[in-house]
Enzyme design. Structure first.
Site, PDB file in Angstrom:
ATOM      1  N   ASP A 137       0.848  -1.183   0.000  1.00  0.00           N
ATOM      2  CA  ASP A 137       0.000   0.000   0.000  1.00  0.00           C
ATOM      3  C   ASP A 137       0.891   1.243   0.000  1.00  0.00           C
ATOM      4  O   ASP A 137       1.713   1.421   0.896  1.00  0.00           O
ATOM      5  CB  ASP A 137      -0.888  -0.007   1.249  1.00  0.00           C
ATOM      6  CG  ASP A 137      -2.023   1.005   1.173  1.00  0.00           C
ATOM      7  OD1 ASP A 137      -1.808   2.099   0.597  1.00  0.00           O
ATOM      8  OD2 ASP A 137      -3.117   0.704   1.672  1.00  0.00           O
ATOM      9  N   LYS A 141      -0.330  10.089   0.554  1.00  0.00           N
ATOM     10  CA  LYS A 141      -0.308  11.380   1.237  1.00  0.00           C
ATOM     11  C   LYS A 141       0.863  11.440   2.219  1.00  0.00           C
ATOM     12  O   LYS A 141       1.110  10.494   2.958  1.00  0.00           O
ATOM     13  CB  LYS A 141      -1.629  11.618   1.967  1.00  0.00           C
ATOM     14  CG  LYS A 141      -2.825  11.750   1.026  1.00  0.00           C
ATOM     15  CD  LYS A 141      -4.101  11.990   1.802  1.00  0.00           C
ATOM     16  CE  LYS A 141      -5.298  12.123   0.855  1.00  0.00           C
ATOM     17  NZ  LYS A 141      -6.573  12.337   1.581  1.00  0.00           N
ATOM     18  N   ASP A 173       5.567   0.436  -7.776  1.00  0.00           N
ATOM     19  CA  ASP A 173       5.472   1.313  -8.944  1.00  0.00           C
ATOM     20  C   ASP A 173       5.403   2.775  -8.523  1.00  0.00           C
ATOM     21  O   ASP A 173       5.077   3.638  -9.344  1.00  0.00           O
ATOM     22  CB  ASP A 173       4.240   0.937  -9.778  1.00  0.00           C
ATOM     23  CG  ASP A 173       2.944   1.088  -8.995  1.00  0.00           C
ATOM     24  OD1 ASP A 173       2.948   0.776  -7.784  1.00  0.00           O
ATOM     25  OD2 ASP A 173       1.920   1.512  -9.570  1.00  0.00           O
ATOM     26  N   THR A 208       2.126  -9.651 -11.272  1.00  0.00           N
ATOM     27  CA  THR A 208       0.814  -9.758 -10.632  1.00  0.00           C
ATOM     28  C   THR A 208      -0.223  -8.929 -11.377  1.00  0.00           C
ATOM     29  O   THR A 208       0.087  -8.100 -12.234  1.00  0.00           O
ATOM     30  CB  THR A 208       0.890  -9.268  -9.181  1.00  0.00           C
ATOM     31  OG1 THR A 208       1.224  -7.868  -9.183  1.00  0.00           O
ATOM     32  CG2 THR A 208       1.953 -10.025  -8.407  1.00  0.00           C
ATOM     33  N   ARG A 209      -1.474  -9.131 -11.033  1.00  0.00           N
ATOM     34  CA  ARG A 209      -2.551  -8.343 -11.615  1.00  0.00           C
ATOM     35  C   ARG A 209      -2.357  -6.865 -11.318  1.00  0.00           C
ATOM     36  O   ARG A 209      -2.645  -6.000 -12.148  1.00  0.00           O
ATOM     37  CB  ARG A 209      -3.912  -8.801 -11.066  1.00  0.00           C
ATOM     38  CG  ARG A 209      -4.324 -10.187 -11.498  1.00  0.00           C
ATOM     39  CD  ARG A 209      -5.690 -10.558 -10.957  1.00  0.00           C
ATOM     40  NE  ARG A 209      -5.768 -10.342  -9.513  1.00  0.00           N
ATOM     41  CZ  ARG A 209      -6.731  -9.655  -8.900  1.00  0.00           C
ATOM     42  NH1 ARG A 209      -7.699  -9.114  -9.604  1.00  0.00           N
ATOM     43  NH2 ARG A 209      -6.739  -9.523  -7.596  1.00  0.00           N
TER      44      ARG A 209
END
Length: 231
Positions: A137, A141, A173, A208-209
């Site tokens: 994750d 912010k 990414d 991965t997806r």
């Protein structure tokens, strides 16, 4: 070892879309059997170290946040001689993984369906020989960057559980996640090995997806490798 009886704050989703009937069946029939006992505070309030005899001395790997489970199952099938723990709190991802385990018929996976910090509390020192952190994750912010996995609150307990020379792989990414990873991971007791980009992932990597979605949306993957420092 962590010995506090206090509950930790957990940030992130635990539930998503309504599960299909088949996914509910996987959870009902398979999750308890595959879950590591003695990880949660309720089942192990004194936080006694896990007995890893169940793994029969095989190398032990960990994937932190396995998403839909495709990389985790791929690694289990590719390396049947190792045991792999997958940790993920998101119920929908857990259900997806259980379906993939049934299809692939892999038998060297164990799960912790919850907060990885609870697992770190009870893993013995130096028991992990490889760890994967794939597309965590990003918490984009700035005020939420402290929630990222690549902070000392997560990395130092992880380092304790990893053997000297053990490999840590990070795929992301998000350029700012790369920056923070390169800053924080060495501080926790790791040596930087290499950083590569698109088309230069690890030889046994399974895209991965999430990675495919990132590529479609123009975000480029980064692959970072670290090694647990001795001492």
């Amino acid at each position: 070892m962590y010995n506090s009886a206090e509950r930790r704050n957990f940030y992130g989703r635990v539930h998503g879309k309504t599960l299909r009937a088949s996914q509910k069946t996987y959870l009902d029939e398979d999750l308890a059997r595959l879950s590591l006992p003695g990880v949660t505070l309720d089942s192990n309030p004194v936080r006694a170290p896990l007995d890893l005899a169940r793994f029969h001395g095989k190398p032990l790997w960990l994937e932190i946040g396995f998403g839909g489970g495709e990389h985790l199952v791929h690694m289990a099938a590719t390396y049947p001689q190792v045991e792999i723990i997958g940790c993920e709190p998101f119920v929908n991802g857990i259900a997806m993984l259980l379906g993939k385990i049934r299809q692939a018929k892999v038998a060297n996976l164990s799960l912790h369906p919850g907060d990885v910090r609870d697992l770190f509390d009870v893993l013995p020192d130096g028991c992990l020989s490889k760890v994967f952190l794939n597309y965590p994750d990003p918490w984009p912010k700035a005020r939420h960057h402290r929630r990222r996995f690549v902070t000392q609150d997560y990395l130092r307990p992880l380092a304790r559980c990893m053997a000297p020379g053990a490999e840590l792989r990070v795929a992301t990414d998000i350029p700012d996640y790369v920056r923070q990873t390169l800053e924080e991971v060495p501080q926790a007791g790791f040596d930087f090995v290499q950083q590569t980009g698109p088309g230069e992932a690890w030889e046994d990597w399974l895209s991965t997806r999430y990675e495919q979605k990132a590529l479609r949306e123009g975000r480029q993957p980064h692959y970072l490798t670290f090694q647990r420092r001795a001492g």
